[in-house]
Enzyme design. Structure first.
Site, PDB file in Angstrom:
ATOM      1  CD  GLU A 131      -2.877   1.101   2.386  1.00  0.00           C
ATOM      2  OE1 GLU A 131      -4.062   1.433   2.236  1.00  0.00           O
ATOM      3  OE2 GLU A 131      -2.392   0.803   3.486  1.00  0.00           O
ATOM      4  N   GLY A 270       2.604   0.874  11.314  1.00  0.00           N
ATOM      5  CA  GLY A 270       2.327   0.047  12.471  1.00  0.00           C
ATOM      6  C   GLY A 270       2.022  -1.377  12.050  1.00  0.00           C
ATOM      7  CG  MET A 272      -0.345  -3.753   4.615  1.00  0.00           C
ATOM      8  SD  MET A 272      -1.307  -2.245   4.271  1.00  0.00           S
ATOM      9  CE  MET A 272      -2.366  -2.849   2.954  1.00  0.00           C
ATOM     10  CD  GLU A 305      -3.576  -3.191  10.392  1.00  0.00           C
ATOM     11  OE1 GLU A 305      -3.991  -3.327   9.231  1.00  0.00           O
ATOM     12  OE2 GLU A 305      -3.201  -2.098  10.844  1.00  0.00           O
ATOM     13  CG  HIS A 308      -8.172  -2.477   7.506  1.00  0.00           C
ATOM     14  ND1 HIS A 308      -8.877  -1.539   6.805  1.00  0.00           N
ATOM     15  CD2 HIS A 308      -7.155  -1.813   8.115  1.00  0.00           C
ATOM     16  CE1 HIS A 308      -8.327  -0.351   6.979  1.00  0.00           C
ATOM     17  NE2 HIS A 308      -7.275  -0.485   7.775  1.00  0.00           N
ATOM     18  CD  GLU A 327      -6.085   2.704   6.807  1.00  0.00           C
ATOM     19  OE1 GLU A 327      -6.152   2.304   7.982  1.00  0.00           O
ATOM     20  OE2 GLU A 327      -5.580   2.026   5.897  1.00  0.00           O
TER      21      GLU A 327
END
Length: 851
Positions: A131, A270, A272, A305, A308, A327
Site C-alpha cells: 500500500e 504500524g 498492514m 487490522e 480491515h 482507515e
C-alpha cells in the site's frame, strides 16, 4: 511523463475498459541469501478481458530490468514497450493473456519486497509492503484498487525457509540444490495492494479459532532472534476475542480462510491489513519492560487490522478518495472492539488522551484537508495519508454513531457487507445504506464533516443569577478563518461537584445537538453552577473545548480526583489545547502536570502527557524564564520518580522522562548511577532498552561519547542495539556527530528504521550552537530528498527532521521566503509549511508565557 504516478482519471478509464480474470505470479527468491544480489526473478501471467477489442491500455511495473513481454502470444520489445514504470499494451483482444518476466529489486526502504539480514544471527528475512502503489515493485499489475482479481503465487525459495502468503501455506515441493517451491492455492478476489509474500527463516506458532461461522487457523510469526519475546498466548487470546466480537457484530463470516500475523523488521507503518497475512512491526514484541499503554496500543493495532478484513479487504474503496473511509472505520472499530471485547475496557479514554490529539494537531496545520480528500493521483494520496485520515476520521465516525445510534449503524453495516462483498463501492453507497437503516438524513452531515477541514472550538457562554444559578446558558461555536465551517455536534455536557471526600463527582449530564454560532441550552437555566462544567463529556464530538474560569480553577486544584478517567482526559486535552493556543501559560501547564500526573490512572495519559510537557518546556515557554522552568521540570520528575510505586508504569515513564529532562550535573550523575548500579530505585529495572535511554541522554549532554556507545553495542549486537546506538551517536552535541548523522540520514543505503531513529534523535534543544547550519541544509535537502530516498523515508526526514530548536522569528522569516520561492515537490513544501506553523504557534505561546 507520468513516472510512477497514476491519476484517478487514468484508473477510471482503465477500469471501464478491463476486467481482470486472474494473476499467476512466479517469484524466485533464492537470490536473497546472496549478499551481492539485489534483484529477484518475477514472472507474471495476467489474464484479463477487454470491453473494446482493438483498444490500448497499460500495465504497471517498477523493475530494474524487464527481460520478456508477451501479449496474446505476441512478443513485445521491452526496450520500447516498457517505459516510465508502464508496459504499453495495444491492439487488445476480448480475452487477453499478458506474460512479463522481470528482475525486480529487493528494497531497504520498507516498500515493495524488503530484505533484512538479522545482525544477531545473519538470518535473512523478506516481507512485502504494497500500500499504496507498490505491488508493482514485485509483479506486473493493474495497480488500482477497483481492478480486483484472484491471485496464485508460486514462490521458489531456500528449502529451510518459511513462506507465507494470502492463501493457506502449502507443503513445499523440493527442486534440488537446496531450493523448494511453494505453490499456493488461488486466493479469494482482492485488490493488488492487499496481496502479500513473506519469506525467510521465520519462527511460527499456531492455533485455531472456533467461532460462530466455523474454524479459522491462526499463525503467529517472528524472527528467530525474537521468538523468546513473542508472547503468543496473549496474542492468540486477543485475536480470538477480536474475531468473536467482529463476527458477532458484523454477522458476516471472516472471508479469507486462515489468519496469519507476522511481526517483521524495519517496518514503516504500524501494520498492514494484507488479506489473511497481516504484517506488523516487530517492535510490538518488546524485549524490555513496557507500560500498559504500549500493550493497549498494540491491541488497537491488532484489532484495527482485523476490522480491515471486512472493511477494506472484503469491501474495498473504488479509488483512493475513500482511503479515509477504510482507515477511519478500522480506527473507530478497533477502539470499539478493545473497549467491549478485551481487558482494555477504558480504550476510549486512551483514544481521547493520545490518538485523538494527533487528529486535532493535524487539523490545525496549514496542510489540513477534508477527511474525504480529493486524491486526483497517487502523489496526492501520499500527501493526504495522515492523522486526518486516521484519528480525525475515527472521531467523526464516532460522532456519526452517536448521531444515528449504534444499532442502526450496525444494521446498515451488515447490509453493506452483504450487498458489496468482494466489490468496490463508494462512500455514497455506505451513506445510502446508513440513511435507510437509521432514518436520518446524512447528506448534509457528510458535507459539513467530510468535505471541509479544520476543527471547531466550543465554549460555554452563560450568565449567573445572584443565587449562583445559570440565568442563561449557551454553547458558543467558532472556527478558524481559513476553515470557517460551523458544524452540527452531538454534545454531552457534564456538571461536576466536589464531594465531601474531595472528589470530583458528576452531578448531572445532558446531551444536546449544537448547531451554528450559538446554541441555547434552556435545560441549564435555573441550575446551580457546578465546580466544573465539562463540554463534550463522554467525548462524542470532535471539537476543541474551553473551560470557564471557575472550571479551570477546579481542574488545576482537583484534576486527579475525578472518579472516572474519561472526563479527566477531556480536561487534560482542553488545558493542553489552551497551552498550545497561547491561552494558558506553559509554566501553569507544567504546574498542572506535576501536581496531578502522579495520580493519573489512564495508561496513555501517564505516558503521553510528560512528552507533551517537555515540548511546552523547551518550545512554548518564555525564553527569559526557560532555564528556571527546565529546572522545575527536571526536579519535579525526580520527585515523581522516587514517589512512584515500585515497578509501576508511572515509575517507568517518569524514569524515561527524567532521563530526557536531565541537564544538571546532579541529574546526570543520577543517570550514570543508574547505569553502573551505584544509584538504585526499588522496582526500576535497568534493562537493555532502559540502558539505551540513559546512554542516549548522557550522550546528548556530552557526558558520554563514541567509546561508551561502542561498548554498549558490543553487549547488544541486535538490530535494536544498532539502531539505538545510531540514535545515541547523532544526539551528541558536536558538529562532527551532527554532520555524520545528517549524511547517513540522507544516504539511500541507510536502512529505513535506522534512518528513522537518527531523525528522531539528531536535533536536540540546548544544542542550538551546533545546529545553526541545519536550517539551510534541511531546506536544501527538501528540494531533492523525495527523489533520492523515496517517499516513505523522505517523509520521515521532512516531518521529523526539521531543526525545531532553531525556532525563532528569523527562522520564520526564512521559511516564508523559501515557501514563496522553491522548486521542491508539493509533499516537501507541505512539511516545511507545517514546521513554519509550529514555530509560529510556539512564538505565540512564548508570548503568553511571558505575561
Amino acid at each position: 511523463m507520468p513516472g510512477t504516478n497514476l491519476t484517478r482519471d487514468e484508473a477510471a478509464t482503465r477500469a471501464a475498459l478491463l476486467d481482470v480474470t486472474s494473476y499467476t505470479i512466479d517469484l524466485d527468491l533464492t537470490s536473497a541469501t546472496q549478499p551481492d544480489q539485489g534483484t529477484f526473478s518475477s514472472t507474471t501471467t495476467l489474464e484479463f478481458t477487454c470491453r473494446e477489442p482493438g483498444s490500448s491500455t497499460f500495465a504497471d511495473l517498477v523493475a530494474p530490468a524487464v527481460r520478456e513481454i508477451t501479449l496474446n502470444g505476441r512478443s513485445l520489445d521491452p526496450a520500447t514497450a516498457y517505459a516510465d514504470s508502464r508496459i504499453a499494451l495495444d491492439d487488445l483482444e476480448a480475452t487477453n493473456t499478458l506474460v512479463v518476466t522481470a528482475d525486480c529489486a529487493y528494497s531497504n526502504t520498507g516498500e515493495g519486497l524488503h530484505r533484512f539480514v538479522d545482525p544477531a544471527d545473519d538470518k535473512v528475512y523478506l516481507y512485502s509492503q504494497f500500500e499504496v502503489p507498490d505491488a508493482r515493485r514485485v509483479f506486473t499489475t493493474f495497480e488500482q484498487p477497483d481492478l480486483k482479481s484472484v491471485f496464485t503465487f508460486n514462490v521458489t525459495a531456500p528449502s529451510h525457509w518459511v513462506v507465507v502468503s494470502n492463501a493457506e501455506t502449502p507443503e513445499p515441493r523440493e527442486l534440488g540444490d537446496g531450493a523448494s517451491v511453494w505453490n499456493f492455492p488461488t486466493t479469494k478476489k482482492m485488490s493488488t495492494y492487499i496481496t502479500a509474500v513473506v519469506a525467510g527463516e521465520y519462527h511460527g506458532e499456531f492455533d485455531t479459532y472456533e467461532g460462530k461461522f466455523g474454524t479459522i487457523p491462526l499463525g503467529h510469526y517472528c524472527r528467530q532472534s525474537l521468538k523468546e519475546h513473542m508472547d503468543t498466548a496473549e496474542l492468540v487470546a486477543l485475536t480470538k476475542q477480536s474475531f468473536a466480537w467482529f463476527e458477532e457484530q458484523f454477522d458476516y463470516p471472516y472471508p479469507f480462510g486462515k489468519y496469519d500475523q507476522l511481526y517483521v523488521p524495519e517496518y514503516n507503518a504500524g501494520a498492514m491489513e494484507n488479506a489473511g497475512c497481516v504484517t506488523l512491526r516487530d517492535e510490538y514484541l518488546p524485549r524490555s519492560r513496557q507500560p500498559r499503554s504500549f500493550f493497549e496500543f498494540r491491541t488497537s493495532v491488532i484489532t484495527h487490522e482485523m476490522a480491515h478484513m471486512w472493511f477494506g479487504d472484503l469491501v474495498t474503496m473504488k479509488w483512493w478518495d475513500d482511503l479515509w473511509l477504510n482507515e477511519s472505520f478500522a480506527e473507530w472499530a478497533c477502539y470499539w472492539c478493545e473497549a467491549n471485547a478485551t481487558d482494555f475496557t477504558d480504550a476510549w479514554t486512551g483514544f481521547a488522551n493520545a490518538r485523538k490529539q494527533t487528529g486535532y494537531r493535524a487539523d490545525q496545520l496549514p496542510s489540513t484537508h477534508p477527511i474525504a480528500a480529493d486524491n486526483v493521483d497517487l502523489h496526492a494520496v501520499e500527501v493526504n495519508f495522515d492523522m486526518i485520515t486516521y484519528a480525525k476520521g475515527a472521531s467523526v465516525l464516532k460522532q456519526l454513531v452517536a448521531w444515528v445510534g449504534l444499532e442502526p449503524f450496525l444494521k446498515g453495516l451488515r447490509a453493506y457487507f452483504k450487498e458489496w462483498e468482494y466489490g468496490n463501492p463508494e462512500f455514497k453507497d455506505l451513506l445510502a445504506t446508513l440513511e435507510k437503516s437509521s432514518g436520518r438524513e446524512l447528506q448534509g452531515w457528510a458535507q459539513e464533516w467530510l468535505q471541509t477541514a479544520g476543527v471547531n472550538t466550543l465554549s460555554p457562554s452563560f450568565e449567573l443569577g445572584e443565587d449562583g444559578t445559570y440565568s442563561s446558558f449557551a454553547v458558543a461555536q467558532t472556527a478558524s478563518a481559513e476553515w470557517p465551517t460551523l458544524r452540527r455536534h452531538r454534545l454531552g455536557i457534564g456538571l461536576y461537584d466536589v464531594d465531601a471526600a474531595g472528589r470530583l463527582v458528576r452531578r448531572d449530564y445532558l446531551e444536546v445537538d449544537v448547531e451554528g454560532a450559538s446554541t441555547d441550552v434552556p435545560e441549564l437555566v435555573g441550575v446551580q453552577q457546578p465546580a466544573l462544567l465539562l463540554l463534550n463529556d463522554e467525548d462524542h464530538a470532535y471539537a476543541k473545548i474551553r473551560l470557564d474560569e471557575r472550571s479551570l480553577a477546579t481542574a488545576i486544584s482537583a484534576l486527579s480526583t475525578f472518579e472516572d478517567s474519561l472526563p479527566r482526559a477531556l480536561v487534560w486535552g482542553a488545558t493542553w489545547d489552551m497551552t498550545r493556543d497561547g491561552e494558558m501559560r506553559a509554566r501553569d501547564w507544567v504546574d498542572l502536570v506535576l501536581a496531578n500526573i502522579g495520580e493519573e490512572t489512564d495508561a496513555w495519559a501517564v505516558t503521553r502527557i510528560p512528552s507533551s510537557t517537555a515540548l511546552a518546556v523547551h518550545s512554548y515557554s518564555d525564553p527569559a524564564h526557560r532555564a528556571e522552568l527546565r529546572t522545575t521540570w527536571e526536579r519535579g520528575l525526580r520527585e515523581l520518580l522516587l514517589a512512584a510505586e515500585a515497578g509501576s508504569d508511572h515509575q517507568l515513564t517518569f524514569a524515561r522522562s527524567y532521563a530526557a529532562a536531565a541537564h544538571s550535573d546532579a541529574a546526570l550523575d543520577d543517570l550514570i548511577g543508574l547505569l553502573d548500579g551505584s544509584f538504585t530505585i526499588e522496582g526500576l529495572a535497568v534493562d537493555q532498552d532502559m540502558r539505551w535511554v540513559l546512554i542516549t541522554a548522557l550522550a546528548k549532554s556530552g557526558r558520554f561519547g563514541d567509546a561508551e556507545i561502542d561498548a554498549e553495542l558490543e553487549v547488544d549486537k541486535t538490530i535494536s542495539g544498532k539502531e539505538q546506538a545510531a540514535a545515541a551517536r547523532v544526539s551528541q552535541p558536536t558538529a562532527e556527530a551532527k554532520e555524520a548523522g545528517w549524511n547517513a540520514i540522507l544516504d539511500p543505503g541507510t536502512p529505513n528504521e535506522t534512518s528513522r531513529e537518527m531523525v528522531f534523535s539528531i536535533f536536540r534543544f540546548g544544542q542550538e550552537d551546533v545546529l545553526e547550519p541545519y536550517l539551510e541544509k534541511f531546506l536544501s535537502a527538501a528540494e531533492t530528498v523525495i527523489d533520492t530516498l523515496g517517499f516513505h523515508k523522505a517523509s520521515t526526514v521532512l516531518e521529523y527532521g526539521f531543526p525545531k530548536p532553531l525556532g525563532s522569528q528569523a527562522t520564520l522569516e526564512r521559511l516564508d521566503a523559501w515557501l514563496a520561492d522553491n522548486s521542491a515537490p508539493k509533499g516537501a513544501q507541505r512539511y516545511v509549511g507545517e514546521a513554519r506553523s509550529e514555530i509560529a504557534r510556539a512564538l505565540a505561546a512564548q508570548a503568553c508565557d511571558a505575561r
